[in-house]
Write an enzyme that holds these catalytic residues in place. Structure first.
Site, mmCIF file in Angstrom:
data_model
loop_
_atom_site.group_PDB
_atom_site.id
_atom_site.type_symbol
_atom_site.label_atom_id
_atom_site.label_comp_id
_atom_site.label_asym_id
_atom_site.label_seq_id
_atom_site.Cartn_x
_atom_site.Cartn_y
_atom_site.Cartn_z
ATOM 1 N N ASP A 194 36.211 43.138 29.247
ATOM 2 C CA ASP A 194 35.611 42.875 27.952
ATOM 3 C C ASP A 194 34.502 41.851 28.174
ATOM 4 O O ASP A 194 34.136 41.545 29.317
ATOM 5 C CB ASP A 194 36.666 42.407 26.940
ATOM 6 C CG ASP A 194 37.156 40.976 27.148
ATOM 7 O OD1 ASP A 194 36.798 40.336 28.168
ATOM 8 O OD2 ASP A 194 37.902 40.482 26.292
ATOM 9 N N CYS A 249 39.298 39.958 31.468
ATOM 10 C CA CYS A 249 38.930 39.503 30.131
ATOM 11 C C CYS A 249 38.809 37.983 30.227
ATOM 12 O O CYS A 249 38.721 37.454 31.332
ATOM 13 C CB CYS A 249 39.939 39.966 29.071
ATOM 14 S SG CYS A 249 41.597 39.269 29.175
ATOM 15 N N THR A 272 40.969 35.469 29.756
ATOM 16 C CA THR A 272 42.061 34.864 30.528
ATOM 17 C C THR A 272 42.695 35.846 31.503
ATOM 18 O O THR A 272 43.416 35.431 32.404
ATOM 19 C CB THR A 272 43.189 34.365 29.597
ATOM 20 O OG1 THR A 272 43.712 35.491 28.880
ATOM 21 C CG2 THR A 272 42.683 33.292 28.641
ATOM 22 N N HIS A 318 54.457 42.458 47.751
ATOM 23 C CA HIS A 318 55.798 42.624 47.202
ATOM 24 C C HIS A 318 55.880 43.589 46.023
ATOM 25 O O HIS A 318 56.924 44.221 45.824
ATOM 26 C CB HIS A 318 56.363 41.275 46.768
ATOM 27 C CG HIS A 318 56.659 40.375 47.915
ATOM 28 N ND1 HIS A 318 57.198 39.118 47.754
ATOM 29 C CD2 HIS A 318 56.489 40.531 49.249
ATOM 30 C CE1 HIS A 318 57.351 38.541 48.931
ATOM 31 N NE2 HIS A 318 56.929 39.376 49.863
ATOM 32 N N HIS A 352 61.418 45.698 48.883
ATOM 33 C CA HIS A 352 60.584 45.711 47.683
ATOM 34 C C HIS A 352 60.512 47.096 47.037
ATOM 35 O O HIS A 352 60.241 47.210 45.849
ATOM 36 C CB HIS A 352 59.187 45.186 48.005
ATOM 37 C CG HIS A 352 59.222 43.829 48.624
ATOM 38 N ND1 HIS A 352 59.622 42.704 47.932
ATOM 39 C CD2 HIS A 352 58.951 43.426 49.883
ATOM 40 C CE1 HIS A 352 59.584 41.662 48.735
ATOM 41 N NE2 HIS A 352 59.181 42.070 49.928
#
Length: 148
Positions: free
Chosen positions: A8, A65, A67, A98, A133
């Site tokens: 964004d 974006c 954050t 992982h 994993h």
């Protein structure tokens, strides 16, 4: 390798640096937008990238974006996506090793363009470890497939 990339307005500056980094890796890039710092809604771009990865049109994806939180949540709503929000090279390496993450998320107001490039390189350069994993990834898939 083909990578879908989307952001964004809050991630636009990072996207430009990441695209240049991916070109150095010889990666084919599918740019899902946005293409400016004009305000847009991050879920649109998170979903576009996630659908390309989930349906196999792209091998991996990168979303950004302000954050990295909102766009990673949006991407993770698509079945088969393991989008990991990373703020440094260590978390990028660990999610590749992982979690076998198929989408990387970052925040344009959290990391610098230079840090973003290092995070992308760490993520792409780190192979999935497999082993114990695999079972954990299978358990994640089981959660995703449950009907509540």
């Amino acid at each position: 390798m083909k990578i879908a990339i989307g952001c964004d307005h809050g991630g636009f500056v990072l996207k430009e640096s990441v695209v240049n980094c991916l070109k150095e890796f010889g990666v084919e890039i599918i740019d899902c937008g946005t293409n400016s710092e004009s305000s847009v809604d991050y879920p649109i771009f998170g979903e576009k990238v996630a659908r390309l990865v989930a349906n196999g049109e792209c091998d991996k994806g990168i979303v950004m974006c302000g954050t990295g939180i909102g766009i990673s949540i949006s991407a993770n709503k698509v079945k088969g996506i393991r989008c990991a929000l990373c703020h440094n090279e260590y978390t990028a390496k660990m999610t590749a090793m992982h979690n076998n993450s198929n989408i990387l998320a970052m925040g344009g107001r959290v990391v610098t363009p230079e840090q973003a490039v290092n995070i992308v390189k760490a993520w792409l350069d780190t192979p999935f470890e497999g082993g114990r994993h695999i079972n954990r990834i299978n358990l994640i898939s089981e959660i995703e497939n449950r009907e509540d």
